[in-house]
Motif scaffolding. Structure first.
Motif, PDB file in Angstrom:
ATOM      1  N   PRO A 269       0.802  -1.228   0.000  1.00 55.34           N
ATOM      2  CA  PRO A 269       0.000   0.000   0.000  1.00 55.34           C
ATOM      3  C   PRO A 269       0.835   1.280   0.000  1.00 55.34           C
ATOM      4  O   PRO A 269       0.379   2.308  -0.482  1.00 55.34           O
TER       5      PRO A 269
ATOM      6  N   ASN B  23      -1.443   6.228  -6.368  1.00 55.02           N
ATOM      7  CA  ASN B  23      -0.872   5.343  -5.360  1.00 55.02           C
ATOM      8  C   ASN B  23      -1.200   3.907  -5.791  1.00 55.02           C
ATOM      9  O   ASN B  23      -1.950   3.704  -6.763  1.00 55.02           O
ATOM     10  N   PRO B  24      -0.649   2.900  -5.121  1.00 57.81           N
ATOM     11  CA  PRO B  24      -0.859   1.518  -5.570  1.00 57.81           C
ATOM     12  C   PRO B  24      -2.323   1.115  -5.701  1.00 57.81           C
ATOM     13  O   PRO B  24      -2.717   0.514  -6.707  1.00 57.81           O
ATOM     14  N   GLN B  25      -3.131   1.432  -4.712  1.00 55.43           N
ATOM     15  CA  GLN B  25      -4.529   1.015  -4.794  1.00 55.43           C
ATOM     16  C   GLN B  25      -5.270   1.765  -5.894  1.00 55.43           C
ATOM     17  O   GLN B  25      -6.105   1.183  -6.588  1.00 55.43           O
TER      18      GLN B  25
ATOM     19  N   VAL C 254      -4.498  -0.069  -9.128  1.00 57.78           N
ATOM     20  CA  VAL C 254      -5.226  -1.337  -9.256  1.00 57.78           C
ATOM     21  C   VAL C 254      -6.693  -1.072  -9.566  1.00 57.78           C
ATOM     22  O   VAL C 254      -7.276  -1.706 -10.454  1.00 57.78           O
ATOM     23  N   GLU C 255      -7.284  -0.112  -8.875  1.00 58.74           N
ATOM     24  CA  GLU C 255      -8.695   0.203  -9.129  1.00 58.74           C
ATOM     25  C   GLU C 255      -8.882   0.808 -10.521  1.00 58.74           C
ATOM     26  O   GLU C 255      -9.904   0.575 -11.174  1.00 58.74           O
TER      27      GLU C 255
ATOM     28  N   LEU D 131     -11.493   5.986  -3.925  1.00 61.05           N
ATOM     29  CA  LEU D 131     -11.297   4.540  -3.830  1.00 61.05           C
ATOM     30  C   LEU D 131     -12.623   3.848  -3.534  1.00 61.05           C
ATOM     31  O   LEU D 131     -13.456   4.362  -2.782  1.00 61.05           O
TER      32      LEU D 131
ATOM     33  N   ASP E  49      -9.226  -1.902   0.900  1.00 58.67           N
ATOM     34  CA  ASP E  49      -7.778  -2.079   0.979  1.00 58.67           C
ATOM     35  C   ASP E  49      -7.265  -2.626  -0.353  1.00 58.67           C
ATOM     36  O   ASP E  49      -8.053  -3.019  -1.226  1.00 58.67           O
ATOM     37  N   ILE E  50      -5.962  -2.642  -0.484  1.00 56.48           N
ATOM     38  CA  ILE E  50      -5.359  -3.066  -1.749  1.00 56.48           C
ATOM     39  C   ILE E  50      -5.588  -4.553  -2.028  1.00 56.48           C
ATOM     40  O   ILE E  50      -5.764  -4.953  -3.176  1.00 56.48           O
ATOM     41  N   GLU E  51      -5.634  -5.364  -0.987  1.00 57.08           N
ATOM     42  CA  GLU E  51      -5.874  -6.800  -1.186  1.00 57.08           C
ATOM     43  C   GLU E  51      -7.244  -7.033  -1.816  1.00 57.08           C
ATOM     44  O   GLU E  51      -7.383  -7.839  -2.746  1.00 57.08           O
TER      45      GLU E  51
ATOM     46  N   ALA F 172      -8.897  -4.820  -3.572  1.00 53.76           N
ATOM     47  CA  ALA F 172      -8.831  -4.252  -4.926  1.00 53.76           C
ATOM     48  C   ALA F 172      -8.184  -5.235  -5.900  1.00 53.76           C
ATOM     49  O   ALA F 172      -8.666  -5.410  -7.033  1.00 53.76           O
TER      50      ALA F 172
END
Length: 148
Positions: A20, A30-32, A35-36, A86, A90-92, A94
């Motif tokens: 994250p 940012n990372p999330q 991914v989104e 978002l 969380d990123i997991e 996503a």
């Protein structure tokens, strides 16, 4: 070389390496958010969202042909407007949703004759989308140093 989005085991492994707090090598996501963003784009190709093409059909077709023949990477620091809020906690979650969207992409294209519209290239079939998604995913995986 571009990532093969059909190699889901490797794709998942790469995204699971994303923390994250990872800092991009370029860009504002940012990372999330990244991914989104990919999930959002895949949803335009799996029947979830309805895409449109804003270019005249002939111009879109010519752009598509150039893209399909090119080995050039996508340019860095392209800014296409503000990022949406978002969606996932969380990123997991996503990353999981991205993998679900990719499975839905495969299922959508199992229906004979299905195409999905790209905003700049017009209608594209499964194989054309594999190329485009491969390029797009490669771009963002490189953005976070997950591949070279």
């Amino acid at each position: 070389m571009f990532i093969d989005i059909n190699n889901r085991k490797e794709l998942l492994r790469l995204f699971q390496c994303l923390t994250p707090d990872a800092v991009p090598l370029w860009g504002k996501m940012n990372p999330q958010e990244m991914v989104e963003h990919l999930t959002d784009q895949v949803e335009y190709t799996n029947g979830t969202k309805i895409p449109t093409c804003d270019k005249p059909a002939e111009e879109a077709y010519e752009s598509k042909l150039r893209m399909l023949k090119s080995n050039k990477e996508l340019p860095k620091n392209v800014f296409l407007g503000e990022l949406p809020a978002l969606i996932y906690p969380d990123i997991e979650t996503a990353v999981h949703q991205l993998m679900v969207a990719l499975d839905d992409f495969d299922a959508y294209f199992k229906i004979p004759g299905n195409t999905a519209i790209h905003g700049g290239f017009g209608p594209m079939d499964y194989n054309e989308w594999l190329i485009w998604h491969g390029r797009h995913f490669t771009h963002h995986l490189k953005q976070f140093g997950l591949i070279k």
